[in-house]
Motif scaffolding. Structure first.
Motif, PDB file in Angstrom:
ATOM      1  N   ALA A 250      55.335  31.386  31.202  1.00  0.00           N
ATOM      2  CA  ALA A 250      54.173  31.557  30.688  1.00  0.00           C
ATOM      3  C   ALA A 250      54.123  31.852  29.244  1.00  0.00           C
ATOM      4  O   ALA A 250      52.938  31.885  28.659  1.00  0.00           O
ATOM      5  CB  ALA A 250      53.238  32.641  31.366  1.00  0.00           C
ATOM      6  N   TRP A 251      55.237  32.185  28.921  1.00  0.00           N
ATOM      7  CA  TRP A 251      55.242  32.791  27.224  1.00  0.00           C
ATOM      8  C   TRP A 251      55.161  31.509  26.418  1.00  0.00           C
ATOM      9  O   TRP A 251      54.738  31.522  25.250  1.00  0.00           O
ATOM     10  CB  TRP A 251      56.241  33.432  26.996  1.00  0.00           C
ATOM     11  N   LEU A 252      55.653  30.455  26.746  1.00  0.00           N
ATOM     12  CA  LEU A 252      56.103  29.309  25.722  1.00  0.00           C
ATOM     13  C   LEU A 252      54.723  28.802  25.192  1.00  0.00           C
ATOM     14  O   LEU A 252      54.506  28.587  24.028  1.00  0.00           O
ATOM     15  CB  LEU A 252      56.842  28.116  26.431  1.00  0.00           C
ATOM     16  N   ARG A 567      40.111  23.611  36.800  1.00  0.00           N
ATOM     17  CA  ARG A 567      40.050  25.043  36.356  1.00  0.00           C
ATOM     18  C   ARG A 567      41.442  25.854  36.572  1.00  0.00           C
ATOM     19  O   ARG A 567      41.650  26.585  35.825  1.00  0.00           O
ATOM     20  CB  ARG A 567      38.781  25.534  37.393  1.00  0.00           C
ATOM     21  N   ALA A 568      42.027  25.396  37.783  1.00  0.00           N
ATOM     22  CA  ALA A 568      43.340  26.134  37.834  1.00  0.00           C
ATOM     23  C   ALA A 568      44.132  25.828  36.814  1.00  0.00           C
ATOM     24  O   ALA A 568      45.065  26.473  36.369  1.00  0.00           O
ATOM     25  CB  ALA A 568      43.964  25.586  39.272  1.00  0.00           C
ATOM     26  N   ALA A 569      44.286  24.203  36.413  1.00  0.00           N
ATOM     27  CA  ALA A 569      45.298  23.987  35.598  1.00  0.00           C
ATOM     28  C   ALA A 569      44.986  24.639  34.055  1.00  0.00           C
ATOM     29  O   ALA A 569      45.971  25.065  33.350  1.00  0.00           O
ATOM     30  CB  ALA A 569      45.126  22.396  34.966  1.00  0.00           C
ATOM     31  N   ARG A 570      43.708  24.543  33.756  1.00  0.00           N
ATOM     32  CA  ARG A 570      43.476  25.369  32.386  1.00  0.00           C
ATOM     33  C   ARG A 570      43.906  26.833  32.593  1.00  0.00           C
ATOM     34  O   ARG A 570      43.954  27.533  31.425  1.00  0.00           O
ATOM     35  CB  ARG A 570      42.125  25.271  32.121  1.00  0.00           C
ATOM     36  N   ARG A 571      43.881  27.632  33.667  1.00  0.00           N
ATOM     37  CA  ARG A 571      44.555  28.869  33.811  1.00  0.00           C
ATOM     38  C   ARG A 571      45.714  28.729  34.234  1.00  0.00           C
ATOM     39  O   ARG A 571      46.463  29.967  34.536  1.00  0.00           O
ATOM     40  CB  ARG A 571      43.628  29.648  34.991  1.00  0.00           C
ATOM     41  N   ASP A 572      46.494  27.852  33.707  1.00  0.00           N
ATOM     42  CA  ASP A 572      48.024  27.815  33.752  1.00  0.00           C
ATOM     43  C   ASP A 572      48.640  28.091  35.242  1.00  0.00           C
ATOM     44  O   ASP A 572      49.552  28.629  35.412  1.00  0.00           O
ATOM     45  CB  ASP A 572      48.559  29.012  32.813  1.00  0.00           C
ATOM     46  N   LEU A 573      47.753  27.435  36.155  1.00  0.00           N
ATOM     47  CA  LEU A 573      48.041  27.614  37.551  1.00  0.00           C
ATOM     48  C   LEU A 573      48.202  28.788  38.078  1.00  0.00           C
ATOM     49  O   LEU A 573      49.006  29.447  38.812  1.00  0.00           O
ATOM     50  CB  LEU A 573      49.299  26.750  37.973  1.00  0.00           C
ATOM     51  N   TYR A 574      47.406  29.945  37.382  1.00  0.00           N
ATOM     52  CA  TYR A 574      47.319  31.250  37.698  1.00  0.00           C
ATOM     53  C   TYR A 574      48.606  32.039  37.243  1.00  0.00           C
ATOM     54  O   TYR A 574      48.727  32.932  38.101  1.00  0.00           O
ATOM     55  CB  TYR A 574      46.753  31.602  38.740  1.00  0.00           C
ATOM     56  N   ASN A 576      49.753  33.598  34.843  1.00  0.00           N
ATOM     57  CA  ASN A 576      49.587  34.952  34.268  1.00  0.00           C
ATOM     58  C   ASN A 576      48.908  35.943  35.418  1.00  0.00           C
ATOM     59  O   ASN A 576      49.414  37.104  35.334  1.00  0.00           O
ATOM     60  CB  ASN A 576      48.589  34.894  32.977  1.00  0.00           C
ATOM     61  N   ALA A 577      48.048  35.380  36.189  1.00  0.00           N
ATOM     62  CA  ALA A 577      47.463  36.428  37.205  1.00  0.00           C
ATOM     63  C   ALA A 577      48.514  36.749  38.117  1.00  0.00           C
ATOM     64  O   ALA A 577      48.480  37.774  38.741  1.00  0.00           O
ATOM     65  CB  ALA A 577      46.186  35.657  37.755  1.00  0.00           C
ATOM     66  N   ILE A 578      49.233  35.723  38.665  1.00  0.00           N
ATOM     67  CA  ILE A 578      50.413  36.113  39.551  1.00  0.00           C
ATOM     68  C   ILE A 578      51.360  36.975  39.045  1.00  0.00           C
ATOM     69  O   ILE A 578      51.808  38.131  39.710  1.00  0.00           O
ATOM     70  CB  ILE A 578      51.033  34.519  39.760  1.00  0.00           C
ATOM     71  N   ASN A 579      51.853  36.967  37.705  1.00  0.00           N
ATOM     72  CA  ASN A 579      52.686  38.017  37.118  1.00  0.00           C
ATOM     73  C   ASN A 579      51.991  39.297  37.089  1.00  0.00           C
ATOM     74  O   ASN A 579      52.781  40.151  37.126  1.00  0.00           O
ATOM     75  CB  ASN A 579      53.112  37.116  35.702  1.00  0.00           C
ATOM     76  N   GLU A 580      50.908  39.371  36.816  1.00  0.00           N
ATOM     77  CA  GLU A 580      49.975  40.590  36.650  1.00  0.00           C
ATOM     78  C   GLU A 580      50.111  41.200  37.876  1.00  0.00           C
ATOM     79  O   GLU A 580      50.265  42.379  37.930  1.00  0.00           O
ATOM     80  CB  GLU A 580      48.876  40.234  36.058  1.00  0.00           C
ATOM     81  N   ALA A 581      49.825  40.421  38.873  1.00  0.00           N
ATOM     82  CA  ALA A 581      49.600  41.040  40.247  1.00  0.00           C
ATOM     83  C   ALA A 581      50.913  41.475  40.916  1.00  0.00           C
ATOM     84  O   ALA A 581      51.244  42.435  41.502  1.00  0.00           O
ATOM     85  CB  ALA A 581      48.829  40.155  41.116  1.00  0.00           C
TER      86      ALA A 581
END
Length: 652
Positions: A250-252, A567-574, A576-581
């Motif tokens: 996700a960082w790249l 929408r999922a692709a534009r959110r990087d397939l979630y 960041n949300a997965i890492n956050e959760a």
């Protein structure tokens, strides 16, 4: 699988004895620019260019000298001094000069020189140009230490130096909160991978008592199977961090906040390939564990699909190229995960990718330079007739990336897909099928990018730039276009040259062992069909992109609603949300728990003990009145209590 036969390591002589100049020159350039500060503003960028070019010349001379040696003598070491000597731990500050390290030296310094030259034009009006070149030199020096070190501790030194330099370069625009956030994100996610690499080094030291490559690789067979798997997985975790692989990818894309030359150097040609180098360098360890290689290949397959899917949805030209990098590095990780049948293939694709992806990023930078740093492809269109050199060089890089027949990507990527199909029944279909699907997706998003940027209506004519002025696209200066032309030449011919007669594979034999030709397994596609299937998928992806983008007007604004896959692709397939959760929120909760335990538990116990002592002291203090009659009365009362107690005992 039997361990790799390792070549004898001789001492470096001749031009190779000057190998220390490879990293000292750019490091010295960085030091001078940092120390002199603004006094070097007018000429500092040329010092940065000259030190990297000089390093390339030294590397080229060592390479030419090495090619003249017999194959058995092409692996040499240069010991500079003893770096660490504590108890039983002895680490030399030494260099390993073999085909693998010299290949990376030429890539880093060669492509790095072109990007430095390009940056003199791109950063020409930036007030922080001197600081930029100082940080760029620091990065090149650290990357050279990483690939030249003759032990895992030196590799770790370069590994951390690269992490520091990338943090500085990603956050170069310090006044932008988004750049600062991206730099911190890259730094923290890379630290996760670095922990894995550190654990692997600790395991090697604990079990073998050494971190020197020659000794570790010669004695790797002494390790137990469980320890070998653990080391292989921890090395892979380190590779995932630096190379932007799942689950640390996700960082790249966020790192695109740095100047475009940074994206070309760090996120296309050098730093993100460090993970591939690490696994290839540690091939004697991976040759001993099929499980370890399988995990590596699976991570590569997952990542190449993730990158290709997300790349289809973005309108930001740099982020499309960033996810393309994630996907292409996934191909390389897949290749080195195939073992002796793929180590050299991964390095071949790494080199060809260094040419065409660096060229694509520089091309994107040229477009941004002409469009006042606007990165939105919806605001482009029709730039071909205004920027002929940029357009043609970009198109050649695009064709190489999608695997157009007889260009670089065709020779390097298709060989990986062919080897993937030959890994076995289910693995062959999973690995080869996923890689082929990703090739089609790559052709789709890259064709979409090209059509939206260089062809169609000139959508920028009715728009204003962020500073309120009209757009006036124009070709970039020669300092920018010449490096793009040279990289485009590499994009066209590098694949053919490197794979002709398995030239690079034979050159890398002392470092990686003999390339094992894949043999078609039962139930997988024959060798003769695979290239046609891949080209067919790529052609289909390009055709779909043309039907979706080329024959329809491109909206200048993003639609209010889109389908859930987009929408999922534009959110990087979630991601960041997965890492956050999974990691961030539990980590914050755990930290809050520790703080609460410290405040209410440890501090409560300490403070409570103090309060008890303070309170009891206050009570006892009241007994000290200073009156003799009070003390006498107290003594009388005490004596009476003693007498009563004695009588009670006597008559009990």
């Amino acid at each position: 699988m039997p361990p790799t036969e390792l070549p004898e390591i001789g001492a470096a002589t001749g031009v190779a004895s000057l190998a220390w100049l490879l990293f000292v020159l750019p490091a010295l350039g960085a030091l001078v620019l940092f120390v002199l500060g603004r006094r070097a503003d007018r000429w500092g960028h040329w010092l940065g260019v000259l030190t990297v070019v000089a390093s390339f010349v030294v590397g080229l001379l060592i390479f030419l000298e090495t090619t003249g040696l017999p194959e058995a003598q092409r692996s040499r070491e240069l010991s500079l001094f003893q770096w660490i000597g504590v108890a039983g731990l002895h680490v030399d500050f030494g260099l390993r000069l073999d085909p693998l390290s010299l290949t990376f030296v030429l890539l880093i310094t060669g492509v790095g020189s072109l990007i430095h030259i390009y940056s003199t034009g791109y950063m020409g009006h930036d007030p922080g140009r001197r600081r930029f070149f100082a940080q760029l030199n620091l990065f090149v020096a650290a990357m050279l230490v990483l690939v030249l070190g003759n032990n895992f501790v030196m590799l770790y030194l370069g590994w951390e130096g690269v992490g520091l330099a990338s943090y500085l370069l990603i956050g170069f625009y310090q006044d932008r909160p988004s750049a600062a956030t991206a730099a911190k994100k890259a730094f923290i996610m890379n630290r996760v991978g670095d922990v894995g690499l550190a654990i692997a080094i600790f395991l090697l030291w604990t079990n073998l008592g050494t971190v020197q490559y020659t000794e570790v690789f010669a004695r790797a067979g002494e390790l137990s199977p469980g320890v070998i798997v653990a080391i292989a997985v921890m090395l892979l975790l380190g590779a995932c961090g630096k190379s932007g692989q799942f689950p640390l990818q996700a960082w790249l894309p966020d790192a695109m906040e740095g100047p475009t030359p940074v994206s070309a150097l760090i996120h296309a040609a050098t730093m993100v390939t460090a993970g591939v180098y690490l696994i290839a360098r540690a091939n004697p360890i991976y040759n001993l564990t099929e499980t370890g290689r399988l995990v590596v290949a699976l991570i590569g397959v997952i990542t190449l699909l993730i990158g290709a899917i997300i790349g289809c949805a973005y309108d930001d030209i740099k982020k499309v190229l960033a996810y393309s990098t994630v996907s292409q590095i996934g191909y390389m990780i897949l290749a080195v995960g195939l073992g002796p049948a793929g180590y050299a293939l991964g390095i071949v694709h790494l080199l060809t990718h260094g040419f065409f992806k660096a060229g694509l990023f520089l091309g994107a930078g040229s477009v941004m330079h002409a469009m006042n740093d606007n990165v939105d492809m919806r605001h482009y269109g029709g730039l071909f007739k205004h920027m002929k050199i940029t357009s043609i060089t970009f198109l050649l890089g695009y064709l190489a990336l999608i695997g157009f027949p007889f260009l670089s990507g065709y020779f390097s990527k298709d060989a990986i897909i062919e080897a993937a199909f030959d890994t076995g029944s289910w693995q062959g279909w999973v690995f080869g099928g996923a890689a082929t699907l990703a090739a089609g997706l790559t052709a789709f998003y890259m064709t979409r990018l090209v059509l939206m940027t260089f062809f169609g209506e000139e959508r920028w004519k009715d728009l204003k730039s962020p500073d309120g002025h009209d757009y006036h696209p124009h070709e970039s200066p020669a300092s920018m276009t010449v490096p793009m032309i040279l990289l485009a030449v590499g994009s066209v011919f590098a694949g053919f040259v490197l794979t002709n007669g398995e030239l690079l594979a034979h050159w890398l034999t002392p470092s990686l062992g003999e390339l094992q030709e894949p043999e078609a397994s039962a139930g997988t596609l024959p060798h003769t069909i695979v290239p046609w299937v891949v080209v067919g998928f790529s052609a289909l992806g390009a055709l779909i992109a043309y039907l979706v983008v080329g024959r329809r007007p491109t909206p200048v604004e993003r639609p209010a609603t889109v389908s859930w896959p987009v929408r999922a692709a534009r959110r990087d397939l979630y991601a960041n949300a997965i890492n956050e959760a999974l990691f961030e929120k539990p980590g914050l909760a755990l930290t809050a728990g520790f703080v609460a335990t410290d405040d209410r538990g440890v501090d409560g116990l300490v403070n409570g003990t103090g309060s008890v002592l303070t309170g009891s002291s206050g009570v006892l203090r009241k007994l000290q009145t200073g009156f003799v009659r009070s003390y006498a009365l107290s003594m009388l009362g005490g004596s009476l209590l003693v007498v009563v107690a004695l009588l009670a005992v006597r008559f009990a």
